[in-house]
Design a protein around this motif. Structure first.
Motif, PDB file in Angstrom:
ATOM      1  N   TRP A  62       0.798  -1.234   0.000  1.00 34.52           N
ATOM      2  CA  TRP A  62       0.000   0.000   0.000  1.00 34.52           C
ATOM      3  C   TRP A  62       0.825   1.275   0.000  1.00 34.52           C
ATOM      4  CZ3 TRP A  62       0.287   3.606   3.900  1.00 34.52           C
ATOM      5  CH2 TRP A  62       0.757   3.192   5.148  1.00 34.52           C
ATOM      6  N   PRO A 145      -0.207   7.252  -0.064  1.00 32.53           N
ATOM      7  CA  PRO A 145      -1.139   7.952   0.836  1.00 32.53           C
ATOM      8  C   PRO A 145      -0.372   8.599   1.977  1.00 32.53           C
ATOM      9  CG  PRO A 145      -1.117   5.630   1.340  1.00 32.53           C
ATOM     10  CD  PRO A 145      -0.199   5.816   0.143  1.00 32.53           C
ATOM     11  N   SER A 147      -1.072   8.237   5.072  1.00 33.09           N
ATOM     12  CA  SER A 147      -1.086   7.359   6.241  1.00 33.09           C
ATOM     13  C   SER A 147      -1.743   6.056   5.858  1.00 33.09           C
ATOM     14  CB  SER A 147      -1.886   7.995   7.378  1.00 33.09           C
ATOM     15  OG  SER A 147      -3.247   8.061   7.005  1.00 33.09           O
ATOM     16  N   ARG A 148      -1.556   5.074   6.714  1.00 33.70           N
ATOM     17  CA  ARG A 148      -2.226   3.803   6.510  1.00 33.70           C
ATOM     18  C   ARG A 148      -3.740   4.001   6.470  1.00 33.70           C
ATOM     19  NH1 ARG A 148      -1.120  -1.462   7.671  1.00 33.70           N
ATOM     20  NH2 ARG A 148       0.858  -0.872   8.613  1.00 33.70           N
ATOM     21  N   ILE A 149      -4.214   4.910   7.295  1.00 37.32           N
ATOM     22  CA  ILE A 149      -5.644   5.153   7.343  1.00 37.32           C
ATOM     23  C   ILE A 149      -6.117   5.743   6.030  1.00 37.32           C
ATOM     24  CG2 ILE A 149      -7.435   6.561   8.438  1.00 37.32           C
ATOM     25  CD1 ILE A 149      -6.567   4.146  10.043  1.00 37.32           C
ATOM     26  N   GLU A 150      -5.317   6.671   5.498  1.00 41.38           N
ATOM     27  CA  GLU A 150      -5.710   7.256   4.232  1.00 41.38           C
ATOM     28  C   GLU A 150      -5.743   6.162   3.170  1.00 41.38           C
ATOM     29  OE1 GLU A 150      -4.509  11.513   3.512  1.00 41.38           O
ATOM     30  OE2 GLU A 150      -3.644  10.540   1.747  1.00 41.38           O
ATOM     31  N   GLY A 152      -6.351   3.087   3.794  1.00 39.09           N
ATOM     32  CA  GLY A 152      -7.533   2.304   4.131  1.00 39.09           C
ATOM     33  C   GLY A 152      -8.815   3.000   3.719  1.00 39.09           C
ATOM     34  N   GLY A 153      -8.755   4.333   3.715  1.00 33.30           N
ATOM     35  CA  GLY A 153      -9.942   5.078   3.337  1.00 33.30           C
ATOM     36  C   GLY A 153     -10.243   4.927   1.866  1.00 33.30           C
ATOM     37  N   PHE A 157      -8.424  -1.852   4.224  1.00 34.28           N
ATOM     38  CA  PHE A 157      -7.707  -3.052   4.627  1.00 34.28           C
ATOM     39  C   PHE A 157      -8.347  -3.567   5.896  1.00 34.28           C
ATOM     40  CE2 PHE A 157      -4.186  -0.810   2.429  1.00 34.28           C
ATOM     41  CZ  PHE A 157      -3.894  -1.772   1.490  1.00 34.28           C
ATOM     42  N   PRO A 158      -9.144  -4.583   5.798  1.00 37.20           N
ATOM     43  CA  PRO A 158      -9.691  -5.124   7.047  1.00 37.20           C
ATOM     44  C   PRO A 158      -8.539  -5.652   7.899  1.00 37.20           C
ATOM     45  CG  PRO A 158     -10.619  -6.218   5.117  1.00 37.20           C
ATOM     46  CD  PRO A 158      -9.503  -5.361   4.640  1.00 37.20           C
ATOM     47  N   ARG A 159      -8.843  -5.841   9.180  1.00 39.01           N
ATOM     48  CA  ARG A 159      -7.799  -6.292  10.086  1.00 39.01           C
ATOM     49  C   ARG A 159      -7.415  -7.742   9.828  1.00 39.01           C
ATOM     50  NH1 ARG A 159      -7.219  -2.553  14.427  1.00 39.01           N
ATOM     51  NH2 ARG A 159      -9.058  -1.250  14.664  1.00 39.01           N
ATOM     52  N   GLY A 163      -1.152  -6.343   5.595  1.00 38.30           N
ATOM     53  CA  GLY A 163      -1.045  -4.969   5.110  1.00 38.30           C
ATOM     54  C   GLY A 163       0.288  -4.294   5.329  1.00 38.30           C
TER      55      GLY A 163
END
Lengths: 322, 322, 322, 322
Positions: A62, A145, A147-150, A152-153, A157-159, A163
């Motif tokens: 990612w 991105p 961040s990882r969250i971005e 993920g947004g 990426f489910p847990r 990842g």
């Protein structure tokens, strides 16, 4: 080449970006079941497919912009097709081609367009019996991105996926570790960060870097041409635990870990993909600046060098590779 | 310089270690109370004193081999004396001296023996009004341990010290961020990893690297010659919390944090040493390979760029520096 | 009641499960926009909707078996409807009803079937001006998973949700903290783990537990009937950082944190749901066994008691509640 | 006993502290070298010696107020002398004495003053062949600090100690796990949180709690009277890694871990003290409220129940105990 160009080049070097090999670009492995392998690297590892051809699948992590860091190719046997390293500049290809040829190994040019997702490259066999590729121009597939969250947004990426943000390094086997290492160091410019010596003072493992990480490439004693594992980067020890949770959830037994290496100081888990290629997730380790001397481990602390907590190696870890 | 040398040099570059600036070597600050300052950097920060002279104390972190990464000098005013960066090779000094001179800034040679713990260096003022030093040869004071515990075994770091493994970066202020950045980039070879632009598209903050980390040097808008902070590296987010616990134990109020930066993605705490120089502990962030494009933040996400969770800046953070 | 029964009961107590209040069961809040509120608690917080009625939505966390730990009810004003605590045994309801009545507060019986997802309960107003409910029988909605991953495997939690395993505690405001605390302690059996005293030695904050955690219920000075926040449990400090990342991703500004409390020793972030009710994510803290004495904080360390790193309170934290 | 007393007692129970067994108080083990053993538990584990007698040493962890949680006694053979559990009230001793006697096991009263650091206690053998002690009054030795750092400030814990805040649980072996468990449950009031069944549905492992933690006491199949391990609590997964680093530093080989248990969900490392008694460091796990049903694991997931990542047991873990 005239003195003016050279001066410009030298000046450019001192105040410019580094030259030569930058980092591991991608690992190409053959697999006996392309669907199963793709399912694993997407659903368990959490990589993204960026391209498919008739017999191959290309994937990236990612936080990678380059086209792919892993190629899976269908073949009746599991193994490594090649390991590809990225160089800083297109000019570096010619320089390194010359150095490899002068060393006595034939170099093949692969034109732009022949390989999916990348420009012109050179390929050659190494003393450790592996095919190595060097490439300068790699297609970009989307910006990194923030961040990882971005990430993920954009694409969750489910847990239940590991990842990892990026591919980190590869470790291969060679009958003559010393000879292989000499090639990687003297011809290709890798720096040895750590080494493991046997009772006679011969190298049985070497860890080498170009990217200011503890290792981009490592060689341990074993058959020529073998792949011990390739490794994905994780951001911290908690992600190592999360990765172990994900593996357990998917019924994938760990090979070794979670534990720490003495060499590199990094934290790790080893495990196998469903077709038997060993994977690692890796994090931590010191920042290995070029002015740091090579660290040497010898027989009496060899176990601790590899597995810092266990202090011993297990047979499976030493003998199984692809 | 003859073509033969140039060719050797060029070849050596492609397969050799990088050239030019390697990393931040040491920050030299003036303090109004040398004993108090030394007490803080040893007992709270956990650094080790490696040398003392009449008016100065030299300190290093536990994972540093070089003689010192911080020099404290008594003076009636708190401020930064200079920031010193290490270059890869002694030859790089002459090349960079020539580049700085050509740019129009006078360069001073400091002979070996004039500065404690290091060989010959060059010094010059920069467009941001700071004294910069470049040095190649630095005295080694003991080998790096294999782990924090090994370090602790030799010389215990109680949990009431922060104990960072190394100095990481420095952030200075400049009236003309764009002009200062151009100098650091074009003359000294720093690469801009991220930048913050104001509404007119002018740089008000730039983050630059040479060592493959998110930043070795950063510049934000402010008076010329100012020091906003210097930062110590920590290994992960749990060490950030531990650092906050240590600060609380010693009654040191945090300035900002624990929080995350949007820029660099790193985790952080800011706080002040007892004489008012801002310190940071920093970890994480992505691995900023040289082929990554510069990330740009603009006014509408400036708050988030600096403090990712708060999404806003506070006055103290913007206005207080030394 | 005859002596035989009593003896059995007493014996059963010594070797049996505890009696009385067990833990916070659910918080019922009113919201001015049920859709927006539900979207937040599912998509940002990661709770699961277990029931909907005309004007209310019921939610639980992934590691909770009970029907719900949060009820959102539409109303033209944001506030707390009631806080519901679960008791160990149905018999405990009668005992506690008697105790509350004897104290002078009228108790209302709510029959099984009147409240969604639970059996008979009792309700009464407390000296702090809140409606409190006690309930013994709560409908189960699915077994707890063996791990977060197992939960994720059944119903994926992408990383853009916080995903707390359970509700933890609630903190309410009262004009007379001492009087309110006396009721909770003497009539309902809460144990005071920590208290904050003003300069006159009067309680201005009390932290109370029944479930062997640092607090199930806390009271701080403020208007009667106010809700300062309710809190979700997280498993460690890394999940606190992940929660902050999630909040930033969704554009939700933190109120305070990540930081640590002196009181409870726990780690925390405060933030507001989109309609202005304060949420907390909380982890850590010591294990508060019943034989531990109450810890007392006084004015000179009040800042540190609340926010251990900052050492001071901010106005927003003190004054804003619903 | 008259009805009035009973009513008061019952009322007191509903709104009062719990009754019966509270938690593990201390483990008493015999060791063949008292100096070596003491050196290990202080210098590696980081416990504090609170008392010494001719043949015994008493130790506590930094967050414990009670006199000791471990007693080491010199003897020519390594083993467990007894496991001592603390009850809430002095009255509980008489109640539990009566229950044990009624079950058919003789109970010995140990007067105040006979045992170092504690008041009157009762002792009896259990069906698993262990000596169990119950005690209500334990001498306090200093107040708990507000934080690990505060503890460190009073008496520094260097990073080469593990430094657990408290003792957590003990796991013993029994030939008839079912019979032993029935006694602990029915007579002493332990609640079974999880159990492992063999192919015939018989219990081969049971995990039991009184203190609202995943387990205070566990029993697995093995010889009567055996001690598999006792465990120290750590605060999170990063402390588990730090503990592994400390063990490696001291040359102590891990038995298993760092890994996770399926049962309890906790994270763990097993290792041996220098005389062969197995220790565990343990953290995490869910919060096992009394209204949670017992979780059952059967043969097909037994490996995963014990070691969640490895999915299998090793011989050493199954067969070695003291």
């Amino acid at each position: 080449m005239d003195p003016t160009d050279s001066r410009r080049s030298a000046a450019g070097t001192v105040a410019g970006p580094p030259r030569g090999i930058l980092r591991l670009s991608h690992v190409d492995v053959s697999v006996t079941d392309l669907d199963l392998s793709t399912a694993y690297y997407t659903q368990v590892m959490g990589m993204e497919v960026t391209a498919r051809t008739g017999d191959a699948v290309y994937l990236r992590c990612w936080d990678e912009e380059d086209h792919h860091s892993l190629r899976l190719r269908y073949a009746p046997r599991v193994g490594m097709d090649l390991m590809s390293f990225k160089v800083h500049h297109a000019d570096d290809l010619a320089d390194l081609e010359q150095r490899v040829s002068r060393y006595g190994f034939p170099v093949e040019r692969v034109s732009a367009g022949e390989s999916v997702g990348q420009g012109e490259s050179i390929r050659f066999s190494t003393p450790s019996g592996h095919v190595m590729e060097l490439v300068a121009d790699v297609e970009k597939v989307g910006a990194r991105p923030r961040s990882r969250i971005e990430a993920g947004g954009l694409e969750p990426f489910p847990r239940d996926h590991i990842g990892p943000p990026r591919m980190d390094h590869t470790l291969v086997t060679a009958e003559e570790v010393g000879e292989a290492t000499q090639f990687y160091r003297d011809v290709l410019g890798f720096r040895i960060t750590e080494q493991l010596l046997d009772g006679n003072g011969h190298q049985v493992g070497t860890w080498m870097e170009r990217s200011h990480t503890p290792h981009d490439l490592a060689v341990v004693k074993g058959p020529n041409g073998g792949l011990h594992h390739f490794a994905f980067w994780l951001d911290d020890w908690d992600e190592v635990r999360d990765a172990a949770d994900v593996l357990a959830h998917h019924g994938i037994q760990v090979d070794v870990g979670p534990t720490r290496h003495g060499i590199t100081r990094g934290s790790t888990i080893y495990f196998f993909d469903p077709l038997g290629t060993r994977n690692e997730v890796f994090t931590g380790g010191y920042r290995p600046d070029p002015d740091f001397p090579t660290l040497t481990w010898t027989g009496d602390n060899a176990g601790r060098a590899i597995f810092y907590y266990e202090g011993e190696l297990n047979d499976r870890f030493m003998k199984v590779h692809t």
